[in-house]
Motif scaffolding. Sequence first.
Motif, PDB file in Angstrom:
ATOM      1  N   ASN A 271       0.856  -1.188   0.000  1.00  0.00           N
ATOM      2  CA  ASN A 271       0.000   0.000   0.000  1.00  0.00           C
ATOM      3  C   ASN A 271       0.888   1.232   0.000  1.00  0.00           C
ATOM      4  N   VAL A 292      -3.140   4.704  -4.160  1.00  0.00           N
ATOM      5  CA  VAL A 292      -2.313   3.709  -3.488  1.00  0.00           C
ATOM      6  C   VAL A 292      -1.930   2.641  -4.509  1.00  0.00           C
ATOM      7  N   LYS A 294      -0.780  -1.056  -5.173  1.00  0.00           N
ATOM      8  CA  LYS A 294      -0.951  -2.304  -4.419  1.00  0.00           C
ATOM      9  C   LYS A 294       0.054  -3.382  -4.805  1.00  0.00           C
TER      10      LYS A 294
END
Length: 439
Positions: A271, A292, A294
């Motif tokens: 994240n 964000v 991932k």
Amino acid sequence: MSNFWYQSVACLLFLCLIIVSCSDEPDRMYDMYEGDPIVFNPDGGWCWFQDERAIIDEGKLLIGSVSSTGDITLTHYNFESAESDTLTIHYQFQQNDHAQPALIKRTDGRYLINYSGHFGEYSKWRISEEPGDPTRWGPVQQVDVGDLVTYSNLYHLQDNDRTYNFHRGIDWHPNVMVSDDDGDSWEYLGRLFIEEGERPYPRYASNGQSRIHFVTTNAHPRDFVNNIYHGYVENDRLFNSEGTEIGAIDGAETERTTDDFTMIFEGDEENIPWTSDIRIDADGHPYIAYSVTKDRIRTGEGGMDHRYRYARWDGEQWNDYEIAYAGTRLYANEDEYTGLIVLDPDDPDIVYISTDVQPESGEPLISESTGEPQYEIFKGSTSDSGENWNWEAITEHSAEDNIRPYITSDGSDRALLWLRGEYRTYTDYSLEIVGYVSR
């Protein structure tokens, strides 16, 4: 008696019609996305760490951008006549969208445009010659900020009648210069904070009266597991979200770091956040949007799964939510580049995003025009302060990508803008500035 009764009913019906019309105005204001978008500038691009990129003033929309050949340009659109024109502020300045200019209206009614190169030697500016006239400009001026400079963010506070230019300057950190003569001249004020060996990425927003808020990372997401922090400037002093004073902005030397401010999101290897936008609501509280990453692997091999997040300060705490799938990177080696998310400055319950997947599911958006995934613009709305969202497509089945939306409003006139075309790198793009307007 009968005539009086009929007249009374007629008056009541008329009043109801007015009330319904007024209460329906916000919905009608946002329902402006019909037909093809307006092409404001056939050749323009922007980064997202400069503001304001566009402003509205007395029926005119002004848009700053960087052309594909490196010209600093200004587009002006007339809401009444629906006519627009683009003039060059600085020819062949730098072929790089990080040179994007910032705009502000001075207190005397003239306009100030400020820009710098990507790792530029000087902060440069021009001032329009007459109030309300964006077509004639004074000479290019410049100031040495003490180190290489990138990004311009212009704000004026009424309480101290001071104009601020927040920029990346000394040691690649957030710095600020100020002007007490409406932008005619500038002097260095200081550094906000330090992160040794790193590049924080702040975004700013002002209430125009006394405070300038910022949200920042502690580094570039490519080089670091980032966190997201918030603070604000008031009376040239720094505070965290709770109002605790951190210290004065006074010169380049400081021991402050991002850890002195309020953490909104703590990142990890799965994240990795990056700042996108910040605005101020009617209660003076900030609300933010960010992305964000991932699937960090290594540079050039990740960035195929991004998410958008939304956070809002309620006066006591930050409430933070994942709200949409953001899709894939714009290109390899900038794995954290997304299509971007922006906040509506008039309504904290509205956002706009660019994504090449369905916002709710993450399924690819296959365009009927190309047979390939394309970045499209969506409007998101929430009725519970950000926990749940509904999504409406603004563009669909496009033949080209639609990226980097931006909204500007003066409270009556407003514009939703974005870039349409091909974005290969931040120095190589073929984009036009398009969008919708409403009065």
